[in-house]
Scaffold this active site. Structure first.
Site, short mmCIF file in Angstrom:
data_model
loop_
_atom_site.label_atom_id
_atom_site.label_comp_id
_atom_site.label_asym_id
_atom_site.label_seq_id
_atom_site.Cartn_x
_atom_site.Cartn_y
_atom_site.Cartn_z
N ARG A 118 14.55 99.46 0.69
CA ARG A 118 14.26 99.07 2.08
C ARG A 118 14.75 100.18 3.02
O ARG A 118 15.94 100.54 2.99
CB ARG A 118 14.97 97.75 2.40
CG ARG A 118 14.78 97.27 3.81
CD ARG A 118 13.37 96.77 4.03
NE ARG A 118 13.19 96.19 5.37
CZ ARG A 118 12.04 95.76 5.82
NH1 ARG A 118 10.94 95.82 5.05
NH2 ARG A 118 11.93 95.25 7.02
N GLU A 122 34.27 71.01 -12.08
CA GLU A 122 35.49 71.24 -12.88
C GLU A 122 36.73 71.37 -12.02
O GLU A 122 37.60 72.20 -12.27
CB GLU A 122 35.34 72.50 -13.77
CG GLU A 122 34.30 72.39 -14.86
CD GLU A 122 34.68 71.44 -16.00
OE1 GLU A 122 35.88 71.12 -16.16
OE2 GLU A 122 33.77 71.00 -16.72
N ARG A 177 36.80 75.26 -17.16
CA ARG A 177 37.00 76.14 -15.99
C ARG A 177 36.59 77.56 -16.30
O ARG A 177 36.05 78.26 -15.43
CB ARG A 177 38.47 76.08 -15.55
CG ARG A 177 38.73 74.78 -14.84
CD ARG A 177 40.10 74.60 -14.27
NE ARG A 177 40.14 73.24 -13.74
CZ ARG A 177 41.17 72.42 -13.81
NH1 ARG A 177 42.29 72.82 -14.36
NH2 ARG A 177 41.09 71.21 -13.31
N THR A 195 37.60 70.82 -7.71
CA THR A 195 37.22 71.55 -6.50
C THR A 195 38.21 72.70 -6.26
O THR A 195 39.34 72.68 -6.77
CB THR A 195 37.25 70.62 -5.26
OG1 THR A 195 38.60 70.18 -5.07
CG2 THR A 195 36.34 69.42 -5.43
N THR A 212 32.75 61.02 -13.25
CA THR A 212 32.71 60.72 -11.82
C THR A 212 32.02 59.38 -11.52
O THR A 212 31.04 59.03 -12.15
CB THR A 212 31.97 61.86 -11.08
OG1 THR A 212 32.61 63.10 -11.41
CG2 THR A 212 31.96 61.67 -9.58
N GLU A 242 39.79 73.34 -3.65
CA GLU A 242 40.99 72.89 -2.93
C GLU A 242 42.05 72.49 -3.96
O GLU A 242 43.20 72.91 -3.90
CB GLU A 242 40.65 71.68 -2.03
CG GLU A 242 39.80 71.99 -0.81
CD GLU A 242 38.34 72.31 -1.15
OE1 GLU A 242 37.88 71.91 -2.23
OE2 GLU A 242 37.67 72.95 -0.32
N PRO A 261 30.96 56.59 -7.98
CA PRO A 261 30.68 56.69 -6.54
C PRO A 261 31.95 56.78 -5.68
O PRO A 261 31.97 57.47 -4.68
CB PRO A 261 29.90 55.40 -6.25
CG PRO A 261 29.23 55.09 -7.56
CD PRO A 261 30.18 55.51 -8.62
N ALA A 287 30.63 62.00 -18.69
CA ALA A 287 30.44 61.07 -17.57
C ALA A 287 31.79 60.56 -17.09
O ALA A 287 32.34 59.59 -17.63
CB ALA A 287 29.53 59.92 -18.01
#
Ligand SMILES: Cc1cc2nc3c(=O)[nH]c(=O)nc-3n(C[C@H](O)[C@H](O)[C@H](O)COP(=O)(O)OP(=O)(O)OC[C@H]3O[C@@H](n4cnc5c(N)ncnc54)[C@H](O)[C@@H]3O)c2cc1C
Length: 390
Positions: A274, A369, A249, A371, A130, A373, A132, A128
């Site tokens: 198909r 883990e 990661r 972003t 993160t 970016e 808001p 835990a």
């Protein structure tokens, strides 16, 4: 059901274990995945089976009752499961991050007290971190722990916590000194079991990654003994929370590989059955080109991930390798699931076909883990540093 006998595991080779996982996926998971995913129900029977297989102790040392698997085997397991249903890997992956923090940074007493229950799955939980107002910028968290005699009193809110509802214990990142400069020196990591003062705020509704609970956790005058502070020294929390990121990661990379390979498999099968204009769509060059690119992407993602896992197993620093694997494999998951959905035509948009689940699950691998970016920035930083030292 006990398809992997923990006591025998040392003699069993990786192929045997992975074969058992494959059979379990076909026999137990495949028949229930759609129903659970669409209803967003917690898969109690699957969790019990994963527990019997020892997956809640997959990377925990054998001395604590875990399987003590190398990262390469762990990654192979996560890839196989994710090719069918990525969400259930989160149920044991997040839990293993909690176990890793205790095993790597806890005192001898803490390891003895907590790891056997975590390895067996009697205690399940997660990580835990993160809040808001703080995800990427973890040092911006506001949750505080105040020392009162032999206890700490914790107040604040966490969000997006995997296993938040079904789990009973979490590694909780807090500020023990909110004024510290630099900010990370005031951060500490606690072992936080559910008890008075710790409530689940709400379940979060998501695009995908269904059936695993993501929740807001609320702490109001939550009091725990000082021996719940991991390592029993304040100010180490930021390093302890991010110290498991290499394995974390590799785990997310393995999820990405699984989705990329799963999407490729579904597309390959569909493209051969198909027919349009008198032949299977796989024989139209536009579709063949897509399959060629998807196969290359999936293979490159697999090789990068196994390369990072092998470096981890050799005890080498592998933050750059794990970052590259995570970045590439998660983007491969996103691209392959999108291409596979397109190859399925209208059926790709149908809830009756599996590809829509992989398509909804894939974006999470680009966020969790670290972003993508941030991942590229981390890779560049390491790359430049290593280049200058070469
Ligand atoms: C399904 C799910 C499960 C999760 N499970 C957990 C869990 O179990 N435990 C837990 O602690 N957290 C969990 N998370 C939270 C996750 O770790 C965060 O969402 C993630 O770290 C990103 O934080 P954020 O959402 O606050 O985005 P932000 O930090 O607000 O970022 C928003 C955007 O800005 C970009 N950005 C931010 N800073 C920079 C910068 N310096 N340079 C360039 N770009 C930047 C980001 O890449 C992103 O694109 C979960 C999230 C999801 C969706």
């Amino acid at each position: 059901m006990n398809i992997v006998n923990k006591r025998d595991f040392e003699q069993a080779d990786q192929a045997h274990l992975l074969d058992a996982i494959d059979r379990w996926l076909e026999r137990e998971v495949k028949p229930v995945v759609k129903e659970h995913d669409h209803a967003d129900t917690w898969p109690a029977e699957i969790v019990a089976q994963m527990r019997d297989m020892g997956l809640f102790g997959a990377t925990v040392g054998v001395e604590y009752g875990g399987l003590g698997l190398p990262a390469t085997t762990y990654a192979e397991i996560v890839m196989r499961i994710s090719a069918m249903w990525m969400a259930i890997t989160g149920i044991f992956n997040s839990h293993l991050m909690l176990a890793l923090a205790i095993e790597k940074f806890g005192t001898g007493q803490q390891k003895k007290r907590w790891l056997p229950g975590l390895a067996s799955g009697d205690i399940r939980g997660g990580l835990a971190l993160t809040e808001p107002d703080a995800g990427t910028d973890l040092q911006g968290i506001r949750m505080t722990a105040r020392r009162e005699g032999g206890d700490y009193v914790i107040n604040g809110t966490k969000t997006w916590i995997s296993n938040g509802i079904e789990g009973s214990c979490f590694a909780l990142l807090v500020k023990t000194d909110p004024e510290a400069k630099p900010r990370h020196k005031g951060m500490s990591l606690f072992i936080a079991p559910k008890q008075k003062g710790f409530t689940v705020g709400r379940k979060l509704e998501k695009l995908g990654y269904k059936s695993i609970d993501s929740a807001e956790l609320v702490f109001e005058d939550y009091r725990i003994p000082a021996d719940h502070l991991i390592g029993e020294v304040e100010g180490q929390g930021f390093y302890q929370a991010t110290g498991g990121l290499e394995l974390g990661r590799i785990n997310v990379a393995a999820r990405g590989v699984g989705i990329a390979e799963g999407a490729l498999k579904l597309a390959t099968e569909y493209a051969q059955v198909r027919h349009t204009f008198g032949k299977p769509i796989a024989e139209h060059q536009a579709i063949a080109l897509k399959l060629g690119e998807m196969a290359t992407r999936a293979r490159a993602a697999r090789l990068l991930t196994l390369d990072a896992a092998a470096a981890f197993d050799r005890g080498e620093r592998c933050d750059m390798e794990a970052g590259m694997a995570k970045f590439f494999a998660s983007e491969a998951a996103l691209e392959n699931s999108t291409e596979s959905l397109r190859i399925h035509g209208a059926y790709g948009y149908s809830k009756e076909y599996d590809i829509e689940r992989l398509y909804r699950d894939a974006p999470l691998t680009c966020i969790g883990e670290g972003t993508n970016e941030m991942q590229r920035l981390i890779i560049a930083k390491q790359w430049i540093k290593r280049s200058n030292n070469a």
